[in-house]
Structure formats: structure tokens, C-alpha cells
Design a protein around this motif. Structure first.
Motif, mmCIF file in Angstrom:
data_model
loop_
_atom_site.group_PDB
_atom_site.id
_atom_site.type_symbol
_atom_site.label_atom_id
_atom_site.label_comp_id
_atom_site.label_asym_id
_atom_site.label_seq_id
_atom_site.Cartn_x
_atom_site.Cartn_y
_atom_site.Cartn_z
ATOM 1 N N LEU A 1 0.758 5.780 4.840
ATOM 2 C CA LEU A 1 0.602 4.798 3.859
ATOM 3 C C LEU A 1 -1.080 4.646 4.072
ATOM 4 O O LEU A 1 -1.740 4.462 3.278
ATOM 5 N N VAL A 2 -1.599 4.600 5.152
ATOM 6 C CA VAL A 2 -3.157 4.391 5.796
ATOM 7 C C VAL A 2 -3.884 5.695 4.960
ATOM 8 O O VAL A 2 -4.778 5.453 4.394
ATOM 9 N N ALA A 3 -3.296 6.706 4.961
ATOM 10 C CA ALA A 3 -4.070 7.780 4.323
ATOM 11 C C ALA A 3 -3.991 7.869 2.749
ATOM 12 O O ALA A 3 -5.110 8.531 2.294
ATOM 13 N N HIS A 4 -3.412 6.860 2.255
ATOM 14 C CA HIS A 4 -3.337 6.611 0.918
ATOM 15 C C HIS A 4 -4.021 5.534 0.381
ATOM 16 O O HIS A 4 -3.797 4.994 -0.679
ATOM 17 N N GLY A 5 -4.711 4.946 1.365
ATOM 18 C CA GLY A 5 -5.492 3.585 0.905
ATOM 19 C C GLY A 5 -4.820 2.307 1.472
ATOM 20 O O GLY A 5 -5.226 1.070 1.161
ATOM 21 N N TRP A 6 -3.621 2.006 1.887
ATOM 22 C CA TRP A 6 -3.200 1.034 2.348
ATOM 23 C C TRP A 6 -3.753 0.671 3.633
ATOM 24 O O TRP A 6 -4.132 1.321 4.715
ATOM 25 N N ALA A 7 -3.665 -0.668 3.946
ATOM 26 C CA ALA A 7 -4.039 -1.170 5.246
ATOM 27 C C ALA A 7 -3.193 -2.541 5.787
ATOM 28 O O ALA A 7 -2.555 -3.185 4.764
ATOM 29 N N PRO A 8 -2.863 -2.767 6.993
ATOM 30 C CA PRO A 8 -2.203 -3.820 7.481
ATOM 31 C C PRO A 8 -2.584 -5.036 6.749
ATOM 32 O O PRO A 8 -3.830 -5.361 6.877
ATOM 33 N N GLY A 9 -1.696 -6.055 6.477
ATOM 34 C CA GLY A 9 -2.442 -7.149 5.546
ATOM 35 C C GLY A 9 -2.874 -7.104 4.168
ATOM 36 O O GLY A 9 -3.408 -8.097 3.711
ATOM 37 N N ARG A 10 -2.642 -5.812 3.807
ATOM 38 C CA ARG A 10 -3.104 -5.760 2.446
ATOM 39 C C ARG A 10 -2.496 -6.410 1.479
ATOM 40 O O ARG A 10 -1.091 -6.754 1.623
ATOM 41 N N ASP A 11 -3.165 -7.042 0.369
ATOM 42 C CA ASP A 11 -2.704 -8.144 -0.676
ATOM 43 C C ASP A 11 -3.588 -8.097 -1.860
ATOM 44 O O ASP A 11 -4.656 -8.443 -1.653
ATOM 45 N N LEU A 12 -3.030 -7.749 -2.784
ATOM 46 C CA LEU A 12 -3.759 -7.677 -4.217
ATOM 47 C C LEU A 12 -3.974 -8.987 -4.784
ATOM 48 O O LEU A 12 -4.944 -9.000 -5.603
ATOM 49 N N GLY A 13 -3.083 -10.023 -4.115
ATOM 50 C CA GLY A 13 -3.626 -11.408 -4.743
ATOM 51 C C GLY A 13 -3.475 -11.526 -6.169
ATOM 52 O O GLY A 13 -2.404 -11.148 -6.722
ATOM 53 N N ALA A 14 -4.567 -11.999 -6.768
ATOM 54 C CA ALA A 14 -4.306 -12.409 -8.207
ATOM 55 C C ALA A 14 -4.249 -11.037 -9.033
ATOM 56 O O ALA A 14 -3.659 -11.080 -10.087
ATOM 57 N N ARG A 15 -4.731 -10.063 -8.584
ATOM 58 C CA ARG A 15 -4.604 -8.567 -9.250
ATOM 59 C C ARG A 15 -3.024 -8.184 -9.548
ATOM 60 O O ARG A 15 -2.561 -7.967 -10.321
#
Length: 158
Positions: free
Chosen positions: A14-28
Motif C-alpha cells: 500500500l505504501v509503495a502505491h501512495g497510501w499512508a497510515p491515517g490517509r483520509d481523502l475527506g471532502a474529496r
């Protein structure tokens, strides 16, 4: 799913594909959900965004999760991609499963739609039918990475 529940191999992928712990797109994420809701209404077959699917979109939305060994296979976590008539097919699959489903993305090799139900189970709406992808997000990612076969969704019908 909390990030501390991830296995090290899934976390690395996941990290290799742009994810990070706590990731949240929020309003998007809400914008993406509403695009899909409006499209299903246009098709006269409204889909209701279930909380588990919205959580997946908030956490993993807009990522392209490439399979580590199958070149042309990725899970593209964009719920807005679909085709005319897909809302009716999603509703039919939902009816058989006895639960609401909402799109969270698609798979890139044949453009089947990735769906999440109210209990966080993942399903795949393919042109050949519906398939079970996993009992929750972690299970679905693990099954994708290891290439476990996808049972027919009908095996899960009520």
C-alpha cells in the motif's frame, strides 16, 4: 480497518502505491461518492453509499494498487468509473446477497467493478457475473496479492 491491523507485506504494498497510515481523502471522498450517486440516479436505479464503502474510499480512494506479478492488473480505487446499466446490475447483486453494495473502484484488466457491502465484504461485478473478493479490506487485499481464486458471489446469496 485500522493501519495496525495490516500485515507487513500489505502495508509495504500500500505504501509503495501512495497510501499512508491515517490517509483520509475527506471532502474529496464525498465528491467521488456523490458522482456515483448521481450517476446511479441518472440510470434510474439509485445506489446508497454504505458506510463501509465510504470508509474504503476515504482511506484508499484514487490509488492505483498494482498487482505485484500480473503486469496489466490493478485495482483502481475510483468509484466514479462505471458503465450504462451497471447500477441495475449492482442492485441485482445486492438483492441476491441481501445487503447493499456500493462501488469503490474497478480492476484494470477487464474493467470489472469493485464493490463493498454493509459488512465491509468485497465483491467484483465482472461481465461474467459477480465474485467474492474478501470478507473485509485486509482479506480482499491479501487475496488479491496472493491470487486466491474468487468464488462466485452466488455462494453468498441469502
Amino acid at each position: 480497518m485500522r493501519s495496525d491491523q495490516l500485515t507487513p507485506d500489505i502495508r509495504e504494498w500500500l505504501v509503495a502505491h501512495g497510501w499512508a497510515p491515517g490517509r483520509d481523502l475527506g471532502a474529496r471522498a464525498e465528491e467521488l461518492v456523490q458522482v456515483r450517486v448521481r450517476d446511479s440516479a441518472r440510470q434510474e436505479c439509485p445506489l446508497r453509499p454504505v458506510p463501509a464503502a465510504v470508509h474504503v474510499i476515504r482511506s484508499f480512494g484514487l490509488l492505483t494498487l498494482k498487482h505485484p506479478t500480473v503486469q496489466r492488473c490493478s485495482w483502481v480505487m475510483d468509484p466514479t468509473v462505471g458503465y450504462d446499466g451497471d447500477a441495475r446490475l449492482i442492485r441485482e447483486l445486492s438483492s441476491g446477497l441481501g445487503t447493499e453494495l456500493f462501488p469503490v473502484g474497478y480492476e484494470s484488466s477487464e474493467y470489472g467493478i469493485l464493490l463493498v457491502d454493509e459488512g465491509e465484504r468485497f465483491f467484483h461485478l465482472h461481465h461474467t457475473g459477480g465474485y467474492f473478493l474478501g470478507g473485509n479490506t485486509l482479506d480482499a487485499f491479501s487475496r488479491f496479492l496472493t491470487g486466491l481464486p474468487d468464488p462466485d458471489a452466488e455462494d453468498f446469496f441469502v
